[in-house]
Design an enzyme around this catalytic site. Structure first.
Site, short mmCIF file in Angstrom:
data_model
loop_
_atom_site.label_atom_id
_atom_site.label_comp_id
_atom_site.label_asym_id
_atom_site.label_seq_id
_atom_site.Cartn_x
_atom_site.Cartn_y
_atom_site.Cartn_z
N THR A 105 0.75 -1.02 -0.19
CA THR A 105 0.14 -0.18 -0.64
C THR A 105 0.82 1.80 0.29
O THR A 105 2.00 1.59 0.71
CB THR A 105 -1.03 0.00 0.90
OG1 THR A 105 -0.51 -0.61 2.58
CG2 THR A 105 -1.99 -0.95 1.25
N HIS A 108 1.58 7.61 1.13
CA HIS A 108 1.48 9.46 0.74
C HIS A 108 -0.41 9.23 0.91
O HIS A 108 -1.37 8.92 1.48
CB HIS A 108 2.13 9.76 -0.26
CG HIS A 108 1.51 9.57 -1.62
ND1 HIS A 108 0.64 9.65 -2.19
CD2 HIS A 108 2.43 8.00 -2.34
CE1 HIS A 108 1.27 8.50 -3.50
NE2 HIS A 108 1.30 8.03 -3.28
N ILE A 161 19.46 -1.53 8.02
CA ILE A 161 20.43 -1.71 8.95
C ILE A 161 21.08 -1.68 8.22
O ILE A 161 22.52 -0.87 9.51
CB ILE A 161 20.35 -2.87 9.51
CG1 ILE A 161 20.68 -3.17 10.56
CG2 ILE A 161 20.46 -4.21 8.65
CD1 ILE A 161 19.46 -2.68 11.97
N SER A 463 -10.28 29.83 33.40
CA SER A 463 -9.60 29.03 33.95
C SER A 463 -9.24 30.66 35.16
O SER A 463 -9.60 31.79 34.72
CB SER A 463 -9.10 28.50 35.01
OG SER A 463 -8.14 28.49 36.56
N SER A 535 -14.37 23.28 30.08
CA SER A 535 -14.32 22.33 28.26
C SER A 535 -13.76 23.61 27.40
O SER A 535 -14.47 23.99 26.84
CB SER A 535 -15.52 22.33 28.67
OG SER A 535 -16.60 23.28 28.47
#
Lengths: 637, 316
Positions: A105, A108, A161, A463, A535
């Site tokens: 697959t 991008h 690797i 707040s 919230s």
């Protein structure tokens, strides 16, 4: 890479098992190269294909004089020209031990769509990591999708690797990082292998350059890994595809067994109906069978005439599937056209097709961070948890129990496009098995007993804006007037119900969700619920609003400018946030999204808390919360 | 899929059930599922029968899918008038043996203009006598779904085509706008005039096809088996002189060579391979050491237009 070292391939005629796997990686991880290497080194390429590859490599390849294996997989013209992979490609190869179907697959655009498509039929996922880069956002995204689709066995191929000097410390660090990240994703097995697709290290045979790696090569692992198709052990399921009635003497029901086994003599039930019967014959072209199991295409003949048509689900009578007209599911949106929550789509699950509507808002998961937020719609490549309402009852299983009876697609009725893939979590209420309890006492009845209408008064603001002060005064006022109330205060909730949550974006969303669900229960009990919670995000508040019947959610924006809230700094929090002692503090280093159209806005630079509470009391009164009879009157005007 | 057939409940049927190895049983079941699903959801399906080995497998699977009934659709052969003669005889015999309705279509305009590979070249011939002819036939009978025996391992653009492939009213394939295909769920919904091509053996390889033909004892034309045949060489391809229409150079005489065909099509466009493989065992043994793909002998794959562009234009 000389041709003459390639011996004829071992005869795979005796091969009896088939493994389907998906490779996932981002653009430069070398996926196509690794697949090409597997095909080449397992001698699955023909000479004329190699000749074409050699010519193409010279013409459009990126590997100089060497073969560019990526060109084997990128089959479409545009892909070869642009050096990208557009679509899911399926490649086939075999060894003496096993046959393989690989879904490759692209890394991008359209990624989510293609990956879920490729993963839906895969037994195992090979996740590529570039050894130079380690675990990336992309890696996390791929892994979340693989987990979502229910793949439980993962190969972590730490690629390139060679480019980190075959350093075991690099490999170990990447593997440790990955295992830590993947712990909550529910994989049963993570096999980590250091490889080089370009050089071939540990792809087919173990490499002398990684003596520190004790374990199989990638191919050896794929040859022996459990395919993991456990559906045979599940309850019997047969989605009826075709009613086979060639003449008056024969009436059979054809389909692919989606789970479990069936024996002649077993009692079955036909969903969504009530009919039960005994299996008289299991017919195939070759011969009648005494028993058949998941994955076999058969035709059942029953011992008596009962109503069965295409789309019905034949199940073991003693363990039927769920049956409901409302379900919860994870969906991946796959269409350019976004979800229209008002519209009806076709939902196809097994062989059943029904009308379906996705209930907004939906809880969208950010596949990169795992954070969840409410949203009014779904766009291409979005992943979300949703509720789906159906126009008739559907028989199904949770996806985690059976992919074939728990996976579905949504089809756009106008364009006929496959708009979404879905995975059932469960039935929202089982309309057949379980009656919704306590239906006799409704929310209205409970509220009427209290002489009020339920409501959730949701205080949002910075707040120190004065939310709790005003909410507290309003509750006292209501209490004195004989109303039944409850105040859910954000700070107090964090001591109990939400005590396990921090202040990350994801935790904040969950914090709001729990408060909203609690408020919903209380409103259902007939109470006037006051919620005092910063919230800060609109989407979260929209989620809360969506939980309640229209008109019951009253959003109150306690509007205090940041400078004023910071000047008051009742709890000393702003000072700490400015000093960097508190992170993700709303207004300082985390945004606050003010409501666009709150039911009530309170400007605390003009109104005192007492005046604000009184104004709110009046607003509730006008909305009929305090006097249901008035409400009816109001609403008719 | 379970291998658990040796339990006490099995009995004499075990032998039948175990005849196919697990991988072929899985592929067979998938193909049967696709055949039934498209047939159930579309109103007027047809099976495109090209007389080759893949068609033979497809037809056999269709017989299995609807057993004890017959496949509830006709089979259609697009005859370019340039097929090997044996193919035509074999085609008629198979339709009779299986009791299926056989439709044969030839492009009448192409026939009237005498279009053929020698006079018009392979590109024009293929377009007029195959691609356009197929579209004519599908339109003529109003078929809204056509089964074909294409496999993903055959060619790179086929590797990316869906099992259920959507075609516009003009039969065009858009590789960039394909419907995602998940699990075993196929979206077969179309508007009036649009159609589907369905490829039930998408996931089979060439070797799978041969193993299946052998294990299931499926009849195929003898052209697949080696025997001495009259051969001329054209651009490196071994072409069999199947009738008098083959133009020969002055003084050229066809040579008898041991040849077999890995794919079947129009005889002037289908190159044979030298081989001694005269039975299925030998073919399968040969395949396992073969260093070339089956499409190698196909002249039309090298005529300048790719499979992808042919497919976009409505080719199978």
């Amino acid at each position: 890479m000389a041709r003459d070292i390639r011996e004829p391939v071992e005869p795979p005629v005796d091969t009896t098992s088939l493994l389907r796997f998906i490779t996932c990686g981002s653009v430069d991880d070398g996926k196509s190269t690794l697949i090409g290497r597997l095909l080449y080194d397992s001698k699955s390429l023909f000479d004329d294909q190699l000749d074409t590859l050699a010519a193409d490599s010279k013409a459009v390849g990126t590997q100089g004089q060497n073969l560019d294996f990526a060109l084997l997989v990128d089959g479409l013209q545009a892909e070869r020209e642009q050096g990208i992979t557009i679509d899911v490609a399926y490649r086939f190869f075999a060894t003496s031990k096993r046959k393989f179907i690989v879904a490759d697959t692209p890394g991008h655009e359209q990624y989510t769509r293609n990956m879920i498509t490729g993963a839906s039929t895969a037994d195992v996922a090979v996740i590529l990591i570039d050894a130079r880069k380690g675990v990336l956002t992309q890696t996390r995204r791929h892994s979340r999708l693989v987990s979502l689709v229910g793949i439980r066995r993962v190969v972590l191929a730490v690629n390139k690797i060679d480019l980190v000097g075959y350093d075991p410390a690099v490999f170990d660090r990447i593997v440790a990082d990955y295992r830590a990240f993947a712990a909550p994703l529910g994989f049963e097995e993570i096999a980590a292998i250091p490889v080089s697709g370009l050089k071939g290290d540990n792809v087919i045979a173990c490499s002398p350059d990684t003596p520190w790696y004790i374990g199989p090569s990638l191919l050896e692992h794929l040859e022996t890994v459990e395919a993991g198709r456990e559906t045979v052990d599940r309850p019997f399921r047969l989605p009826v595809q075709w009613v086979n009635r060639p003449n008056a003497d024969f009436r059979g029901f054809s389909g692919l067994i989606a789970g479990g086994r069936i024996n002649v003599g077993d009692t079955i039930r036909v969903l969504p109906g009530e009919g039960e019967a005994v299996v008289a014959r299991i017919v195939t072209y070759d011969a009648d069978l005494p028993q058949a199991s998941a994955g076999e295409a058969v035709t059942l003949v029953l011992d008596r005439e009962i109503d069965v048509s295409r789309g019905d689900l034949i199940v073991a009578a003693d363990s039927p599937a769920l049956l409901s007209d409302r379900l919860s599911a994870d969906v991946a949106w796959m269409d350019e056209a976004p979800l229209d929550p008002g519209r009806s789509y076709w939902l196809k699950l097994g062989t059943q097709t029904v009308g379906a509507r996705v209930v907004a808002p939906v809880a969208v998961t950010d596949v990169e961070t795992g954070a969840v937020a409410a949203a009014p719609t779904l766009t291409l490549n979005a992943i979300a948890s949703v509720e789906i309402a159906l126009d008739r009852p559907l028989a199904f299983d949770p996806y985690l129990e059976n992919r074939d009876t728990g996976g579905f697609i949504l089809i756009d009725r106008l364009s006929n496009a496959t708009a979404a893939a879905g995975m059932v979590r469960g039935a929202l209420h089982k309309s057949s098995d379980v009656q919704w309890q306590a239906l006799d006492v409704s929310a209205d009845a409970r509220a009427a007993q209290k002489g009020q209408r339920p409501a959730v008064v949701w205080f949002t603001g910075l707040s120190g804006a004065g939310k709790s002060t005003i909410a507290n005064l309003l509750e006292k006022r209501l209490h004195h007037a004989g109303r039944h109330t409850y105040l859910l205060d954000g700070d107090n909730l964090r001591h109990g119900l939400n005590g396990d949550l921090g202040f990350t974006a994801a935790d904040r969303v969950e914090n709001v969700r729990r408060a909203a669900e609690a408020a919903k229960l209380m409103a259902d009990a007939g109470l006037i619920v006051l919620v005092s919670l910063i919230s800060p995000f609109r989407a979260d508040r929209a989620l809360a609003r969506g939980l309640l019947p229209a008109g019951e959610f009253i959003e109150v924006h306690v509007d205090t400018p940041l400078a004023e809230a910071e000047r008051r700094d009742v709890k000393g929090l702003y000072k700490k946030a400015r000093a960097g002692e508190i992170k993700d503090f709303t207004g300082i280093d985390s945004p606050y999204e003010p409501p666009e159209t709150p039911e009530v806005r309170i400007d605390t630079t003009i109104l005192s808390p007492e005046a604000a509470a009184e104004a709110l009391y009046e607003a509730l009164n006008q909305r009929g919360v305090l006097n249901p009879a008035m409400a009816a009157f109001d609403y008719t005007i | 899929m379970s291998e658990d057939h040796d339990g006490p409940a099995s009995g004499t049927d075990t032998a039948v059930k175990n005849r196919l190895p697990e991988d072929l049983r899985r592929l067979e079941a998938e193909s049967i599922h696709i055949l039934r699903e498209v047939t159930a959801e579309r109103t007027n399906p047809v099976l495109l029968y090209s007389v080759g080995k893949d068609s033979a497998v497809l037809l056999h699977l269709a017989m299995k899918a609807f057993y004890p009934g017959k496949p509830p659709f006709p089979i259609l052969h697009v005859d370019t008038t340039w097929k090997f003669r044996e193919m035509i005889e074999f085609r008629d015999a198979e339709a009779k043996r299986l009791g299926l309705e056989l439709l044969v279509h030839t492009n009448p305009e192409g026939l009237a203009q005498g279009v053929g590979p020698f006079t018009h070249g392979s590109a024009v011939h293929t377009d007029v006598m195959k691609t356009q002819a197929l579209k004519q036939a599908l339109d003529k009978y109003g078929f809204d779904a056509a089964f074909g025996g294409a496999r993903r391992d055959e060619e790179k653009s086929r590797a990316k085509e869906r099992i259920i492939s959507f075609r516009t009213k003009d039969h065009r394939w858009d590789p960039k706008a394909q419907r995602p295909e998940l699990w075993r769920l196929y979206n077969t919904r179309i508007h009036k005039g649009e159609s589907l091509r369905a490829f039930p053996i998408s996931n089979w390889t060439e070797l799978d096809v041969w193993r299946y033909i052998q294990l299931e004892n499926i009849p195929i034309p003898t052209l697949y088996f080696a025997k001495p045949r009259p051969i001329v060489e054209r651009d490196g391809a071994l072409i069999m002189v199947d009738d008098e229409r083959m133009p020969l150079a002055p003084g050229e005489t066809p040579k008898q060579r041991m040849v077999r065909f890995r794919t079947l099509g129009c005889y002037p466009l289908t190159g044979g391979v030298e081989s001694d493989a005269a039975d299925l065992d030998a073919i399968i043994a040969e395949m396992q050491v073969s260093r070339s793909s089956e499409r190698q002998g196909r002249v039309i794959d090298r005529d300048g237009s790719t499979m992808e562009s042919k497919k976009q234009d409505g080719y199978f």
